[in-house]
Design an enzyme around this catalytic site. Structure first.
Site: not given
Ligand code: SIN
Length: 175
Positions: A6, A8, A10, A85
């Site tokens: 999942f 949410y 980038s 991440e």
């Molecule tokens: C994501 O996108 O699910 C994690 C946060 C990000 O990398 O912006």
């Protein structure tokens, strides 16, 4: 086993992973917030940017994109995403509900918990907007991250007052 991942933040607009299917999905009991510091993508250690994490909040939900990763690609996907991440995020198991048909699946999500070294937490909207407006890192400007996210959420028809208020505030600063 295959994997539902999942995204949410980038990961909605730039997954940069191999997947065999993707579906808009929701997680319940979580709110998306620009409360995580970015030292390595949208800021630098001396001047971190702000990116999203998920915060536990009863009654809230967060819409994003779920990607189905083939079992043969799971290991490589985790290696890649654990690196991407690495600034405070950890893998969590989460219950997903697909928006199209309300089907449920178990998934994995990267969350930056409140006790991680790069966590910034809540701040007044104007201060968060100002920080985003000024920040830039190896992956580009923090403003681009926010605007890409807002536009990806609109494409999903997703409600997110926090993100859209920040978008408005940053657009005001850019005038
Ligand atoms: C994501 O996108 O699910 C994690 C946060 C990000 O990398 O912006």
């Amino acid at each position: 086993m295959h994997l539902w991942l999942f995204g949410y933040g980038s990961l909605i607009w730039r997954p940069d992973i191999e997947y065999v299917d993707r579906r808009p999905a929701r997680v319940q009991g979580w709110a998306r917030r620009f409360w995580q510091g970015s030292h390595d993508h949208r800021g630098v250690p001396e001047a971190p940017g702000r990116v999203v994490t998920l915060i536990r909040e009863a009654g809230s939900s967060c819409d994003g994109m779920a990607y189905l990763v083939d079992r043969d690609a799971v290991e490589e996907t985790f290696t890649r995403l654990d690196h991407r991440e690495k600034n405070g995020y950890e893998r969590h198991s989460v219950n997903l509900t697909f928006l199209a048909d309300a089907r449920r699946e178990q998934g994995v999500v990267y969350i930056a918990p409140v006790d991680n070294f790069a966590y910034l937490g809540e701040a007044p909207l104007a201060d968060m907007a100002d920080q985003i407006y000024r920040s830039v890192g190896p992956s580009g400007t923090n403003v681009d991250y926010l605007l890409e996210l807002a536009s990806a959420l609109r494409a999903l028809d997703a409600e997110d007052e926090h993100v859209f208020q920040l978008e408005n505030a940053v657009r005001e600063l850019s005038r």
